[in-house]
Motif scaffolding. Sequence first.
Motif, mmCIF file in Angstrom:
data_model
loop_
_atom_site.group_PDB
_atom_site.id
_atom_site.type_symbol
_atom_site.label_atom_id
_atom_site.label_comp_id
_atom_site.label_asym_id
_atom_site.label_seq_id
_atom_site.Cartn_x
_atom_site.Cartn_y
_atom_site.Cartn_z
ATOM 1 N N ASN A 163 28.275 35.629 50.691
ATOM 2 C CA ASN A 163 26.971 36.112 51.158
ATOM 3 C C ASN A 163 27.101 37.396 51.973
ATOM 4 N N ASN A 164 28.117 37.466 52.822
ATOM 5 C CA ASN A 164 28.323 38.673 53.632
ATOM 6 C C ASN A 164 28.743 39.858 52.778
ATOM 7 N N LEU A 165 29.572 39.616 51.780
ATOM 8 C CA LEU A 165 29.961 40.700 50.877
ATOM 9 C C LEU A 165 28.746 41.247 50.130
ATOM 10 N N LEU A 166 27.911 40.355 49.645
ATOM 11 C CA LEU A 166 26.723 40.791 48.917
ATOM 12 C C LEU A 166 25.726 41.486 49.834
ATOM 13 N N LYS A 167 25.582 40.978 51.050
ATOM 14 C CA LYS A 167 24.642 41.581 52.001
ATOM 15 C C LYS A 167 25.053 43.009 52.335
ATOM 16 N N ASP A 168 26.353 43.239 52.464
ATOM 17 C CA ASP A 168 26.878 44.551 52.858
ATOM 18 C C ASP A 168 27.678 45.198 51.728
ATOM 19 N N ILE A 169 27.235 45.014 50.501
ATOM 20 C CA ILE A 169 27.993 45.496 49.347
ATOM 21 C C ILE A 169 28.264 46.997 49.412
ATOM 22 N N ARG A 170 27.382 47.751 50.037
ATOM 23 C CA ARG A 170 27.573 49.204 50.101
ATOM 24 C C ARG A 170 28.842 49.578 50.866
ATOM 25 N N ILE A 171 29.275 48.760 51.818
ATOM 26 C CA ILE A 171 30.515 49.078 52.550
ATOM 27 C C ILE A 171 31.710 48.279 52.031
ATOM 28 N N HIS A 172 31.460 47.296 51.148
ATOM 29 C CA HIS A 172 32.559 46.439 50.691
ATOM 30 C C HIS A 172 32.846 46.523 49.193
ATOM 31 N N LYS A 173 32.216 47.463 48.495
ATOM 32 C CA LYS A 173 32.427 47.551 47.047
ATOM 33 C C LYS A 173 33.903 47.718 46.691
ATOM 34 N N ASN A 174 34.601 48.596 47.375
ATOM 35 C CA ASN A 174 36.028 48.807 47.083
ATOM 36 C C ASN A 174 36.852 47.566 47.405
ATOM 37 N N THR A 175 36.488 46.868 48.453
ATOM 38 C CA THR A 175 37.186 45.630 48.808
ATOM 39 C C THR A 175 36.990 44.584 47.715
ATOM 40 N N ILE A 176 35.763 44.450 47.238
ATOM 41 C CA ILE A 176 35.468 43.504 46.160
ATOM 42 C C ILE A 176 36.270 43.872 44.916
ATOM 43 N N ASP A 177 36.275 45.142 44.548
ATOM 44 C CA ASP A 177 37.033 45.588 43.372
ATOM 45 C C ASP A 177 38.518 45.283 43.522
ATOM 46 N N TYR A 178 39.067 45.526 44.711
ATOM 47 C CA TYR A 178 40.489 45.282 44.950
ATOM 48 C C TYR A 178 40.827 43.802 44.780
ATOM 49 N N TRP A 179 40.081 42.940 45.452
ATOM 50 C CA TRP A 179 40.392 41.509 45.431
ATOM 51 C C TRP A 179 40.032 40.848 44.104
ATOM 52 N N ALA A 180 39.077 41.390 43.371
ATOM 53 C CA ALA A 180 38.675 40.805 42.090
ATOM 54 C C ALA A 180 39.742 41.005 41.018
ATOM 55 N N MET A 181 40.471 42.100 41.101
ATOM 56 C CA MET A 181 41.518 42.423 40.139
ATOM 57 C C MET A 181 41.010 42.241 38.704
ATOM 58 N N SER A 182 39.846 42.781 38.433
ATOM 59 C CA SER A 182 39.188 42.568 37.144
ATOM 60 C C SER A 182 39.955 43.142 35.950
ATOM 61 N N ASP A 183 40.865 44.068 36.186
ATOM 62 C CA ASP A 183 41.655 44.639 35.092
ATOM 63 C C ASP A 183 42.916 43.827 34.787
ATOM 64 N N GLU A 184 43.212 42.821 35.593
ATOM 65 C CA GLU A 184 44.422 42.023 35.413
ATOM 66 C C GLU A 184 44.153 40.895 34.422
ATOM 67 N N ALA A 185 44.910 40.869 33.346
ATOM 68 C CA ALA A 185 44.718 39.846 32.319
ATOM 69 C C ALA A 185 45.439 38.543 32.653
ATOM 70 N N ASP A 186 46.551 38.631 33.369
ATOM 71 C CA ASP A 186 47.359 37.455 33.697
ATOM 72 C C ASP A 186 46.902 36.879 35.039
ATOM 73 N N LEU A 187 46.268 35.716 34.996
ATOM 74 C CA LEU A 187 45.737 35.093 36.219
ATOM 75 C C LEU A 187 46.832 34.745 37.231
ATOM 76 N N ASP A 188 48.070 34.631 36.773
ATOM 77 C CA ASP A 188 49.173 34.371 37.701
ATOM 78 C C ASP A 188 49.432 35.559 38.622
ATOM 79 N N ASN A 189 48.950 36.727 38.243
ATOM 80 C CA ASN A 189 49.133 37.933 39.051
ATOM 81 C C ASN A 189 47.914 38.234 39.934
ATOM 82 N N CYS A 190 46.960 37.302 39.974
ATOM 83 C CA CYS A 190 45.716 37.522 40.726
ATOM 84 C C CYS A 190 45.727 36.745 42.034
ATOM 85 N N PHE A 191 44.834 37.158 42.926
ATOM 86 C CA PHE A 191 44.618 36.399 44.150
ATOM 87 C C PHE A 191 43.892 35.110 43.790
ATOM 88 N N LEU A 192 44.087 34.094 44.622
ATOM 89 C CA LEU A 192 43.362 32.839 44.357
ATOM 90 C C LEU A 192 41.879 33.068 44.476
#
Length: 86
Positions: free
Chosen positions: A57-86
């Motif tokens: 909820n806090n990330l969505l509320k303040d998405i304008r300041i956390h977009k890069n953080t969301i992109d970093y932690w989402a690791m959306s380009d990583e195909a192998d889930l073993d290489n991702c954050f939980l």
Amino acid sequence: MSDSPRVADFLFAYENFNNFNLEIEEKFALMIVIISSYDDTMVKEKDEESWATSIRNNLLKDIRIHKNTIDYWAMSDEADLDNCFL
């Protein structure tokens, strides 16, 4: 620095940032600490669902300041889930 036992404290500070006189840069940094601390908590298999909801909820509320953080932690380009954050 992340500190998994203090996720609730960090969330309280974030959600009450006006009382702590936090600047945008401090809010940005605090969210990174929150996510990292929560990730450590999940690794230790001590997931707290209310924290996940609050973080989301806090990330969505303040998405304008956390977009890069969301992109970093989402690791959306990583195909192998073993290489991702939980």
